[in-house]
Design a protein around this motif. Structure first.
Motif, mmCIF file in Angstrom:
data_model
loop_
_atom_site.group_PDB
_atom_site.id
_atom_site.type_symbol
_atom_site.label_atom_id
_atom_site.label_comp_id
_atom_site.label_asym_id
_atom_site.label_seq_id
_atom_site.Cartn_x
_atom_site.Cartn_y
_atom_site.Cartn_z
ATOM 1 N N GLU A 89 -47.922 16.596 -14.475
ATOM 2 C CA GLU A 89 -47.531 16.034 -13.172
ATOM 3 C C GLU A 89 -48.776 15.602 -12.403
ATOM 4 O OE1 GLU A 89 -44.443 15.483 -12.063
ATOM 5 O OE2 GLU A 89 -43.649 16.265 -13.954
ATOM 6 N N PRO A 90 -48.659 14.585 -11.563
ATOM 7 C CA PRO A 90 -49.812 14.140 -10.769
ATOM 8 C C PRO A 90 -50.384 15.282 -9.933
ATOM 9 C CG PRO A 90 -48.003 12.579 -10.583
ATOM 10 C CD PRO A 90 -47.467 13.775 -11.330
ATOM 11 N N GLY A 91 -51.692 15.395 -9.948
ATOM 12 C CA GLY A 91 -52.378 16.424 -9.161
ATOM 13 C C GLY A 91 -52.554 17.748 -9.887
ATOM 14 N N ASP A 92 -51.864 17.939 -11.012
ATOM 15 C CA ASP A 92 -52.029 19.187 -11.765
ATOM 16 C C ASP A 92 -53.384 19.195 -12.466
ATOM 17 O OD1 ASP A 92 -49.639 20.348 -11.123
ATOM 18 O OD2 ASP A 92 -48.669 19.925 -13.033
ATOM 19 N N THR A 93 -53.983 20.365 -12.536
ATOM 20 C CA THR A 93 -55.193 20.506 -13.340
ATOM 21 C C THR A 93 -54.791 20.551 -14.821
ATOM 22 O OG1 THR A 93 -55.118 22.911 -13.321
ATOM 23 C CG2 THR A 93 -56.346 21.840 -11.522
ATOM 24 N N VAL A 94 -55.769 20.410 -15.683
ATOM 25 C CA VAL A 94 -55.495 20.511 -17.119
ATOM 26 C C VAL A 94 -54.887 21.879 -17.426
ATOM 27 C CG1 VAL A 94 -56.558 20.566 -19.405
ATOM 28 C CG2 VAL A 94 -57.302 18.850 -17.714
ATOM 29 N N LEU A 95 -55.483 22.920 -16.883
ATOM 30 C CA LEU A 95 -54.985 24.279 -17.115
ATOM 31 C C LEU A 95 -53.551 24.441 -16.625
ATOM 32 C CD1 LEU A 95 -55.315 27.274 -17.870
ATOM 33 C CD2 LEU A 95 -56.328 27.634 -15.620
ATOM 34 N N SER A 96 -53.268 24.030 -15.418
ATOM 35 C CA SER A 96 -51.907 24.220 -14.898
ATOM 36 C C SER A 96 -50.902 23.373 -15.663
ATOM 37 C CB SER A 96 -51.839 23.938 -13.396
ATOM 38 O OG SER A 96 -52.095 22.583 -13.121
ATOM 39 N N GLY A 97 -51.304 22.180 -16.098
ATOM 40 C CA GLY A 97 -50.403 21.350 -16.892
ATOM 41 C C GLY A 97 -50.053 22.009 -18.220
ATOM 42 N N LEU A 98 -51.056 22.569 -18.874
ATOM 43 C CA LEU A 98 -50.815 23.241 -20.146
ATOM 44 C C LEU A 98 -49.957 24.485 -19.943
ATOM 45 C CD1 LEU A 98 -54.349 22.864 -21.761
ATOM 46 C CD2 LEU A 98 -52.265 21.695 -22.470
ATOM 47 N N GLN A 99 -50.217 25.231 -18.882
ATOM 48 C CA GLN A 99 -49.427 26.437 -18.629
ATOM 49 C C GLN A 99 -47.982 26.097 -18.272
ATOM 50 O OE1 GLN A 99 -51.900 28.508 -15.761
ATOM 51 N NE2 GLN A 99 -52.771 29.778 -17.381
ATOM 52 N N LYS A 100 -47.786 25.031 -17.492
ATOM 53 C CA LYS A 100 -46.418 24.633 -17.148
ATOM 54 C C LYS A 100 -45.647 24.171 -18.374
ATOM 55 C CE LYS A 100 -47.181 23.278 -12.358
ATOM 56 N NZ LYS A 100 -47.239 22.120 -11.407
ATOM 57 N N ALA A 101 -46.376 23.750 -19.409
ATOM 58 C CA ALA A 101 -45.734 23.326 -20.655
ATOM 59 C C ALA A 101 -45.536 24.490 -21.612
ATOM 60 C CB ALA A 101 -46.572 22.237 -21.314
ATOM 61 N N GLY A 102 -45.871 25.704 -21.174
ATOM 62 C CA GLY A 102 -45.625 26.888 -21.977
ATOM 63 C C GLY A 102 -46.778 27.330 -22.838
ATOM 64 N N TYR A 103 -47.970 26.746 -22.638
ATOM 65 C CA TYR A 103 -49.118 27.076 -23.471
ATOM 66 C C TYR A 103 -50.055 28.042 -22.749
ATOM 67 C CZ TYR A 103 -47.705 23.434 -26.676
ATOM 68 O OH TYR A 103 -46.994 22.695 -27.577
ATOM 69 N N ALA A 104 -50.810 28.784 -23.537
ATOM 70 C CA ALA A 104 -51.787 29.719 -22.987
ATOM 71 C C ALA A 104 -53.043 29.686 -23.841
ATOM 72 C CB ALA A 104 -51.217 31.129 -22.953
ATOM 73 N N TYR A 105 -54.144 30.009 -23.239
ATOM 74 C CA TYR A 105 -55.415 30.205 -23.921
ATOM 75 C C TYR A 105 -56.287 31.052 -23.005
ATOM 76 C CZ TYR A 105 -56.870 26.168 -21.072
ATOM 77 O OH TYR A 105 -57.115 25.302 -20.029
ATOM 78 N N THR A 106 -57.432 31.456 -23.502
ATOM 79 C CA THR A 106 -58.275 32.364 -22.748
ATOM 80 C C THR A 106 -58.887 31.656 -21.547
ATOM 81 O OG1 THR A 106 -58.814 33.525 -24.786
ATOM 82 C CG2 THR A 106 -60.242 33.936 -22.889
#
Length: 122
Positions: free
Chosen positions: A16-33
């Motif tokens: 979504e516009p304005g989302d950071t890379v991290l928040s975009g990945l997390q909103k899509a169900g992904y996680a990393y360290t």
């Protein structure tokens, strides 16, 4: 619509516009360290292979060197995609931890890519 393509898997994420890379990945169900999420630790560094990004908030000058800035390294917790990005994870591996969010993100990505239909004439 902004899409993040994660290499080498080719996974595509709708952001979504304005989302950071991290928040975009997390909103899509992904996680990393990740670490502090404030641009101060550098644990969330990723390599941007293609595309532009900017930082929505300041990042610590000591966390990312001038050489890293020049070669496309970014802090995923603060980087906001300006257009489609192709990224590669560094030490961390991206894991799908919430398949339902992954399915919802895939549907949103397909809707955003679908050509718009003109409104019916009245």
């Amino acid at each position: 619509m902004t899409t993040i393509i994660v290499q080498p898997s080719g996974t595509e994420i709708h952001v979504e516009p304005g989302d950071t890379v991290l928040s975009g990945l997390q909103k899509a169900g992904y996680a990393y360290t990740v670490g502090c999420r404030r641009g101060g630790c550098g644990i969330c560094k990723i390599d941007v292979l293609d595309g532009e990004f900017s930082y929505c908030r300041p990042v610590a000058e000591t966390v990312i060197t001038d050489e890293e800035r020049a070669d496309g390294t970014c802090l995923s917790c603060r980087a906001v995609p300006g257009d489609d990005l192709t990224i590669q994870m560094r030490d961390a591996s991206l894991r799908l931890v919430n398949p339902l969010l992954g399915q919802l993100n895939e549907k949103a990505r397909k809707r955003a890519k679908a050509p718009s239909t003109p409104p019916e004439e009245q």
